[in-house]
Scaffold this motif. Structure first.
Motif, PDB file in Angstrom:
ATOM      1  N   ASP A   1       2.864   5.601  -3.055  1.00  0.00           N
ATOM      2  CA  ASP A   1       3.809   6.850  -3.035  1.00  0.00           C
ATOM      3  C   ASP A   1       4.509   6.538  -4.689  1.00  0.00           C
ATOM      4  O   ASP A   1       4.770   7.709  -5.476  1.00  0.00           O
ATOM      5  CB  ASP A   1       4.794   6.479  -2.195  1.00  0.00           C
ATOM      6  CG  ASP A   1       4.708   7.197  -0.854  1.00  0.00           C
ATOM      7  OD1 ASP A   1       3.527   8.206  -0.738  1.00  0.00           O
ATOM      8  OD2 ASP A   1       4.969   6.682   0.050  1.00  0.00           O
ATOM      9  N   ILE A   2       4.828   5.529  -5.238  1.00  0.00           N
ATOM     10  CA  ILE A   2       5.303   5.396  -6.498  1.00  0.00           C
ATOM     11  C   ILE A   2       4.331   5.681  -7.470  1.00  0.00           C
ATOM     12  O   ILE A   2       4.623   6.351  -8.558  1.00  0.00           O
ATOM     13  CB  ILE A   2       5.835   4.044  -6.550  1.00  0.00           C
ATOM     14  CG1 ILE A   2       7.037   3.692  -5.713  1.00  0.00           C
ATOM     15  CG2 ILE A   2       6.105   3.837  -8.086  1.00  0.00           C
ATOM     16  CD1 ILE A   2       7.583   2.147  -5.718  1.00  0.00           C
TER      17      ILE A   2
ATOM     18  N   ILE B   1       0.861  -1.220   0.007  1.00  0.00           N
ATOM     19  CA  ILE B   1      -0.061  -0.069  -0.094  1.00  0.00           C
ATOM     20  C   ILE B   1       0.643   1.163  -0.072  1.00  0.00           C
ATOM     21  O   ILE B   1       0.688   1.983  -0.913  1.00  0.00           O
ATOM     22  CB  ILE B   1      -0.921  -0.045   1.241  1.00  0.00           C
ATOM     23  CG1 ILE B   1      -2.023  -1.238   1.246  1.00  0.00           C
ATOM     24  CG2 ILE B   1      -1.927   1.330   1.168  1.00  0.00           C
ATOM     25  CD1 ILE B   1      -2.921  -1.337   2.389  1.00  0.00           C
ATOM     26  N   THR B   2       1.702   1.628   1.076  1.00  0.00           N
ATOM     27  CA  THR B   2       2.526   2.548   1.170  1.00  0.00           C
ATOM     28  C   THR B   2       3.370   2.952  -0.015  1.00  0.00           C
ATOM     29  O   THR B   2       3.289   3.838  -0.641  1.00  0.00           O
ATOM     30  CB  THR B   2       3.468   2.521   2.401  1.00  0.00           C
ATOM     31  OG1 THR B   2       2.465   2.372   3.652  1.00  0.00           O
ATOM     32  CG2 THR B   2       4.100   3.906   2.788  1.00  0.00           C
TER      33      THR B   2
ATOM     34  N   LEU C   1      -1.949  -8.406  -3.331  1.00  0.00           N
ATOM     35  CA  LEU C   1      -3.172  -9.336  -3.596  1.00  0.00           C
ATOM     36  C   LEU C   1      -2.706 -10.694  -3.156  1.00  0.00           C
ATOM     37  O   LEU C   1      -3.629 -11.476  -2.608  1.00  0.00           O
ATOM     38  CB  LEU C   1      -3.849  -8.960  -4.906  1.00  0.00           C
ATOM     39  CG  LEU C   1      -4.307  -7.843  -4.981  1.00  0.00           C
ATOM     40  CD1 LEU C   1      -4.675  -7.475  -6.485  1.00  0.00           C
ATOM     41  CD2 LEU C   1      -5.285  -7.507  -4.127  1.00  0.00           C
ATOM     42  N   VAL C   2      -1.616 -11.092  -3.710  1.00  0.00           N
ATOM     43  CA  VAL C   2      -0.898 -12.661  -3.863  1.00  0.00           C
ATOM     44  C   VAL C   2      -0.820 -13.084  -2.283  1.00  0.00           C
ATOM     45  O   VAL C   2      -1.219 -13.930  -1.999  1.00  0.00           O
ATOM     46  CB  VAL C   2       0.066 -12.772  -4.659  1.00  0.00           C
ATOM     47  CG1 VAL C   2       0.778 -14.208  -4.386  1.00  0.00           C
ATOM     48  CG2 VAL C   2      -0.318 -12.578  -5.906  1.00  0.00           C
TER      49      VAL C   2
ATOM     50  N   VAL D   1       1.949  -1.013  -9.945  1.00  0.00           N
ATOM     51  CA  VAL D   1       0.988  -2.044  -9.990  1.00  0.00           C
ATOM     52  C   VAL D   1       1.629  -3.594  -9.605  1.00  0.00           C
ATOM     53  O   VAL D   1       0.944  -4.233  -9.028  1.00  0.00           O
ATOM     54  CB  VAL D   1       0.546  -2.178 -11.362  1.00  0.00           C
ATOM     55  CG1 VAL D   1      -0.388  -3.224 -11.740  1.00  0.00           C
ATOM     56  CG2 VAL D   1      -0.118  -0.830 -11.815  1.00  0.00           C
ATOM     57  N   THR D   2       2.740  -3.428  -9.676  1.00  0.00           N
ATOM     58  CA  THR D   2       3.507  -4.932  -9.305  1.00  0.00           C
ATOM     59  C   THR D   2       3.507  -5.150  -7.906  1.00  0.00           C
ATOM     60  O   THR D   2       3.217  -6.166  -7.258  1.00  0.00           O
ATOM     61  CB  THR D   2       4.924  -4.931  -9.901  1.00  0.00           C
ATOM     62  OG1 THR D   2       4.939  -4.812 -11.358  1.00  0.00           O
ATOM     63  CG2 THR D   2       5.684  -6.248  -9.537  1.00  0.00           C
ATOM     64  N   PHE D   3       3.838  -3.969  -7.156  1.00  0.00           N
ATOM     65  CA  PHE D   3       3.732  -3.973  -5.527  1.00  0.00           C
ATOM     66  C   PHE D   3       2.211  -4.318  -5.279  1.00  0.00           C
ATOM     67  O   PHE D   3       1.968  -4.939  -4.260  1.00  0.00           O
ATOM     68  CB  PHE D   3       4.156  -2.696  -4.803  1.00  0.00           C
ATOM     69  CG  PHE D   3       5.484  -2.540  -4.779  1.00  0.00           C
ATOM     70  CD1 PHE D   3       6.162  -3.725  -4.139  1.00  0.00           C
ATOM     71  CD2 PHE D   3       6.448  -1.733  -5.244  1.00  0.00           C
ATOM     72  CE1 PHE D   3       7.714  -3.511  -3.908  1.00  0.00           C
ATOM     73  CE2 PHE D   3       7.595  -1.352  -5.224  1.00  0.00           C
ATOM     74  CZ  PHE D   3       8.468  -2.367  -4.506  1.00  0.00           C
ATOM     75  N   TRP D   4       1.422  -3.624  -5.880  1.00  0.00           N
ATOM     76  CA  TRP D   4      -0.085  -3.990  -5.549  1.00  0.00           C
ATOM     77  C   TRP D   4      -0.783  -5.468  -5.845  1.00  0.00           C
ATOM     78  O   TRP D   4      -1.278  -5.947  -5.001  1.00  0.00           O
ATOM     79  CB  TRP D   4      -1.089  -3.040  -6.501  1.00  0.00           C
ATOM     80  CG  TRP D   4      -2.537  -2.768  -5.982  1.00  0.00           C
ATOM     81  CD1 TRP D   4      -3.077  -3.584  -5.251  1.00  0.00           C
ATOM     82  CD2 TRP D   4      -3.520  -2.077  -7.071  1.00  0.00           C
ATOM     83  NE1 TRP D   4      -4.338  -3.434  -5.460  1.00  0.00           N
ATOM     84  CE2 TRP D   4      -4.753  -2.454  -6.357  1.00  0.00           C
ATOM     85  CE3 TRP D   4      -3.289  -1.535  -8.128  1.00  0.00           C
ATOM     86  CZ2 TRP D   4      -5.865  -2.000  -6.771  1.00  0.00           C
ATOM     87  CZ3 TRP D   4      -4.813  -0.838  -8.712  1.00  0.00           C
ATOM     88  CH2 TRP D   4      -5.837  -1.252  -7.847  1.00  0.00           C
TER      89      TRP D   4
END
Length: 347
Positions: free
Chosen positions: A85-86, A80-81, A194-195, A187-190
């Motif tokens: 931010d990115i 999230i953070t 989820l995973v 989006v990769t961090f997001w």
């Protein structure tokens, strides 16, 4: 009317997300610092969600061990953070349309990460496996198109003149490419968030309290990042302007309303139905950013967005086909078992 409610709900969900990209971009163009914005957004979400979660689920409050707390802390930090931010920095470099377009990568990247972690399988000898691989490759082609190909620009009818379009047109190609890959990183961090949520939710099953705890932790995390990078007190001011509207909208409406609506849609129609509505976000954002923010729409954005949508639907089709075959196999196995038991009893 009951059959139409899920369709109205997904239209409302994607409209809310389109408003998030538009208001965030408008706030950044108005001079608001993206790191400060993320802190205020998460603080607003915390103020809204924590009392609600405690009121609804206080009696069924599960125990929170130190190990689980550390997992939630790290999940909040990366998923999230850092993701927000990115994403904020990328949105400053690019446009609201690109932000909406890259959300179509989310199911594809989520599947790819689950594949790497051994949580998903890719069988290339089946049509479903080929469809999923084609979707991943098409999604990658869409990202590369968004980053490296702009083509001619189109300008639709605009309600007022804005410096956003001039800034976007004058931005360098290097800045745009940097913004594209920052958006993809976000989006990769997001997707990773989820995973990895599944294993954490097994040890802390209260979903509403789990979300509220993450908002609470991200408020402190984003405040630490913002206070380290933004020292000018003027940049922390909100005032009665688009900054306050954007913070309140993203913190309360996006976090509160869409959380409930998405859970309701998944319960009624399933997660695939919700994921297939993601391209509506791109359509709404592209039209509204052209009319309200006077952003130019490039041919590269249109082509890249279409490739992302094709890749999304290809992966979803493969996933749905595999699930259908698995369900049919389970039903067939159950029938065979019942037949065997009946034969034994008769004998």
């Amino acid at each position: 009317m009951d059959t139409k409610k899920p369709y109205l709900a997904i239209i409302l969900i994607q409209s809310i997300y389109a408003g998030m990209f538009l208001l965030s971009k408008a706030a950044f163009d108005g001079g608001m610092n993206s790191f400060v914005f993320v802190f205020y957004r998460q603080a607003a979400a915390t103020i809204f969600l924590v009392p609600l979660a405690l009121f609804v689920e206080w009696k069924s409050l599960p125990p929170l061990s130190f190990v689980t707390f550390c997992k939630v802390f790290l999940l909040s930090l990366f998923g999230i953070t850092l993701s927000l931010d990115i994403n904020g920095v990328a949105l400053v470099y690019t446009s609201a349309t690109l932000g909406a377009a890259t959300t179509n990568c989310l199911p594809v990247i989520t599947f790819f990460l689950a594949l790497l972690l051994g949580m998903e399988a890719l069988r290339l000898k089946t049509s479903a496996g080929i469809a999923k691989l084609t979707g991943i490759l098409t999604c990658m082609a869409g990202v590369l198109t968004l980053a490296f190909f702009k083509g001619p620009h189109f300008k639709l009818f605009c309600l007022h003149h804005s410096h956003t379009a001039d800034t976007a047109a004058a931005s360098s190609s290097l800045t745009w490419v940097k913004g594209c890959f920052l958006m993809l990183t976000s989006v990769t961090f997001w997707a990773l968030w989820l995973v990895l949520q599944g294993p954490v939710l097994k040890s802390y099953p209260s979903k509403l309290l789990f979300t509220a705890l993450q908002c609470f932790l991200t408020s402190f995390q984003s405040f630490g990042i913002a206070i380290a990078l933004v020292r000018d007190p003027y940049e922390w001011r909100l005032g009665w302007n688009v900054r306050l509207v954007a913070v309140a909208y993203c913190g309360v409406v996006v976090t509160g309303v869409t959380y409930y609506l998405q859970s309701w849609v998944i319960e009624k129609k399933g997660p695939v139905f919700l994921a297939m509505s993601t391209p509506l976000n791109l359509v709404f954002t592209m039209l509204c950013s052209a009319f309200l923010l006077c952003e130019f729409t490039s041919l590269g954005s249109v082509v890249g967005g279409l490739l992302l949508i094709i890749g999304l639907y290809s992966v979803l089709w493969g996933k749905t086909k595999e699930q259908r075959l698995l369900n049919e196999k389970c039903v067939s196995t159950g029938v065979n078992k019942q037949g065997t038991e009946l034969t034994v009893v008769t004998t």
